[in-house]
Design a protein around this motif. Structure first.
Motif, PDB file in Angstrom:
ATOM      1  N   GLU A  11       0.822  -1.346  -0.015  1.00 31.85           N
ATOM      2  CA  GLU A  11      -0.162  -0.174   0.063  1.00 31.85           C
ATOM      3  C   GLU A  11       0.776   1.156  -0.032  1.00 31.85           C
ATOM      4  OE1 GLU A  11      -3.473   0.171   1.997  1.00 31.85           O
ATOM      5  OE2 GLU A  11      -3.967  -1.758   1.983  1.00 31.85           O
ATOM      6  N   TYR A  12       0.508   2.313  -0.844  1.00 33.37           N
ATOM      7  CA  TYR A  12       1.339   3.429  -0.922  1.00 33.37           C
ATOM      8  C   TYR A  12       1.290   4.198   0.440  1.00 33.37           C
ATOM      9  CZ  TYR A  12       2.216   8.340  -2.037  1.00 33.37           C
ATOM     10  OH  TYR A  12       2.940   9.620  -2.054  1.00 33.37           O
ATOM     11  N   LEU A  13       2.425   4.673   0.671  1.00 30.51           N
ATOM     12  CA  LEU A  13       2.734   5.537   2.003  1.00 30.51           C
ATOM     13  C   LEU A  13       2.937   6.940   1.669  1.00 30.51           C
ATOM     14  CD1 LEU A  13       2.688   5.377   5.188  1.00 30.51           C
ATOM     15  CD2 LEU A  13       5.070   5.108   4.796  1.00 30.51           C
ATOM     16  N   ILE A  14       4.123   7.158   0.888  1.00 32.40           N
ATOM     17  CA  ILE A  14       4.475   8.456   0.737  1.00 32.40           C
ATOM     18  C   ILE A  14       5.470   8.744  -0.324  1.00 32.40           C
ATOM     19  CG2 ILE A  14       6.386   8.344   2.447  1.00 32.40           C
ATOM     20  CD1 ILE A  14       5.462  11.302   3.510  1.00 32.40           C
ATOM     21  N   ARG A  15       5.757   9.591  -0.873  1.00 27.84           N
ATOM     22  CA  ARG A  15       6.767   9.850  -2.196  1.00 27.84           C
ATOM     23  C   ARG A  15       7.563  11.158  -1.857  1.00 27.84           C
ATOM     24  NH1 ARG A  15       4.961  12.705  -6.980  1.00 27.84           N
ATOM     25  NH2 ARG A  15       3.207  13.718  -6.422  1.00 27.84           N
ATOM     26  N   GLY A  16       8.536  11.195  -2.913  1.00 27.97           N
ATOM     27  CA  GLY A  16       9.364  12.658  -2.869  1.00 27.97           C
ATOM     28  C   GLY A  16      10.316  12.379  -1.912  1.00 27.97           C
ATOM     29  N   VAL A  17      10.724  13.518  -1.501  1.00 25.93           N
ATOM     30  CA  VAL A  17      11.653  13.639  -0.413  1.00 25.93           C
ATOM     31  C   VAL A  17      11.417  12.993   0.881  1.00 25.93           C
ATOM     32  CG1 VAL A  17      13.021  15.259   1.126  1.00 25.93           C
ATOM     33  CG2 VAL A  17      12.596  15.890  -1.477  1.00 25.93           C
ATOM     34  N   ALA A  18      10.058  13.160   1.410  1.00 31.79           N
ATOM     35  CA  ALA A  18       9.874  12.431   2.462  1.00 31.79           C
ATOM     36  C   ALA A  18      10.079  11.032   2.496  1.00 31.79           C
ATOM     37  CB  ALA A  18       8.420  12.745   2.936  1.00 31.79           C
ATOM     38  N   GLY A  19       9.717  10.403   1.142  1.00 33.17           N
ATOM     39  CA  GLY A  19       9.717   8.781   0.918  1.00 33.17           C
ATOM     40  C   GLY A  19      11.173   8.437   0.782  1.00 33.17           C
ATOM     41  N   ARG A  20      12.128   9.393   0.095  1.00 38.63           N
ATOM     42  CA  ARG A  20      13.366   9.098   0.187  1.00 38.63           C
ATOM     43  C   ARG A  20      13.961   9.095   1.624  1.00 38.63           C
ATOM     44  NH1 ARG A  20      13.269  12.074  -4.654  1.00 38.63           N
ATOM     45  NH2 ARG A  20      14.071  13.914  -3.508  1.00 38.63           N
ATOM     46  N   LEU A  42      20.844  14.114   8.112  1.00 34.98           N
ATOM     47  CA  LEU A  42      20.084  14.184   7.013  1.00 34.98           C
ATOM     48  C   LEU A  42      20.193  15.194   5.924  1.00 34.98           C
ATOM     49  CD1 LEU A  42      16.438  13.313   8.588  1.00 34.98           C
ATOM     50  CD2 LEU A  42      17.834  11.807   7.282  1.00 34.98           C
ATOM     51  N   ARG A  43      20.617  16.106   6.542  1.00 33.74           N
ATOM     52  CA  ARG A  43      20.772  17.396   5.505  1.00 33.74           C
ATOM     53  C   ARG A  43      22.148  17.048   4.725  1.00 33.74           C
ATOM     54  NH1 ARG A  43      18.149  20.907   9.161  1.00 33.74           N
ATOM     55  NH2 ARG A  43      16.743  21.888   8.358  1.00 33.74           N
ATOM     56  N   LEU A  44      23.094  16.282   5.376  1.00 36.98           N
ATOM     57  CA  LEU A  44      24.506  15.868   4.732  1.00 36.98           C
ATOM     58  C   LEU A  44      24.255  14.723   3.937  1.00 36.98           C
ATOM     59  CD1 LEU A  44      26.907  16.389   7.880  1.00 36.98           C
ATOM     60  CD2 LEU A  44      26.201  17.941   5.868  1.00 36.98           C
ATOM     61  N   ASP A  45      23.332  14.079   3.811  1.00 37.48           N
ATOM     62  CA  ASP A  45      22.692  12.810   2.932  1.00 37.48           C
ATOM     63  C   ASP A  45      22.449  13.360   1.531  1.00 37.48           C
ATOM     64  OD1 ASP A  45      22.089  10.479   1.660  1.00 37.48           O
ATOM     65  OD2 ASP A  45      21.247   9.932   3.379  1.00 37.48           O
ATOM     66  N   ARG A  46      23.437  13.259   0.650  1.00 36.13           N
ATOM     67  CA  ARG A  46      23.241  13.646  -0.796  1.00 36.13           C
ATOM     68  C   ARG A  46      22.316  12.844  -1.374  1.00 36.13           C
ATOM     69  NH1 ARG A  46      24.858  18.472  -0.781  1.00 36.13           N
ATOM     70  NH2 ARG A  46      27.211  18.706  -0.347  1.00 36.13           N
ATOM     71  N   SER A  47      22.328  11.569  -1.051  1.00 31.14           N
ATOM     72  CA  SER A  47      21.264  10.940  -1.841  1.00 31.14           C
ATOM     73  C   SER A  47      19.677  11.071  -1.587  1.00 31.14           C
ATOM     74  CB  SER A  47      21.377   9.175  -1.191  1.00 31.14           C
ATOM     75  OG  SER A  47      20.919   9.188  -0.117  1.00 31.14           O
ATOM     76  N   LEU A  48      19.468  12.040  -0.712  1.00 28.98           N
ATOM     77  CA  LEU A  48      17.972  12.410  -0.322  1.00 28.98           C
ATOM     78  C   LEU A  48      17.547  13.397  -1.316  1.00 28.98           C
ATOM     79  CD1 LEU A  48      18.096  12.486   3.583  1.00 28.98           C
ATOM     80  CD2 LEU A  48      17.440  10.732   2.089  1.00 28.98           C
ATOM     81  N   GLU A  49      18.714  14.123  -1.941  1.00 26.73           N
ATOM     82  CA  GLU A  49      18.268  15.126  -3.069  1.00 26.73           C
ATOM     83  C   GLU A  49      17.588  16.227  -2.503  1.00 26.73           C
ATOM     84  OE1 GLU A  49      16.635  13.452  -6.642  1.00 26.73           O
ATOM     85  OE2 GLU A  49      18.061  11.704  -6.294  1.00 26.73           O
TER      86      GLU A  49
END
Length: 99
Positions: A11-20, A42-49
């Motif tokens: 079941e879909y929960l969330i997407r976008g930055v919050a999902g990442r 989190l701010r330093l984690d580049r994978s979160l874009e």
């Protein structure tokens, strides 16, 4: 994976930055057992874009927490201090990525 969508039990929960963000947190939990996190890491984690200017990280975390609570997810978040929060996992997980 391309839009950061996260599903729990199909079941879909969330997407976008919050999902990442959620995906990153549960991966760290699975790999290392880490449950305590900071906004700074989190701010330093580049994978979160995260956007470079005014990332609204606090707002995104509030939205993510609310969504997890509303859906009675086995993964929850709780604030533990300024810029700090804890991931709570109440059941076993199996992570799948569909790239």
């Amino acid at each position: 994976a391309e839009d950061g969508s996260v599903f729990i039990d199909g079941e879909y929960l969330i997407r976008g930055v919050a999902g990442r963000i959620l995906w990153s947190l549960v991966q760290r939990y699975e790999q290392t057992g880490q449950t305590e996190f900071t906004n700074k890491e989190l701010r330093l984690d580049r994978s979160l874009e995260l956007p470079g200017f005014r990332d609204n990280l606090d707002t995104r975390l509030v939205m993510l927490k609310r969504r997890l609570d509303e859906r009675q997810s086995p993964v929850r978040m709780e604030r533990t201090g300024r810029g700090r929060f804890r991931l709570q996992v109440t059941s076993s997980m199996r992570l799948e990525s569909h790239d």
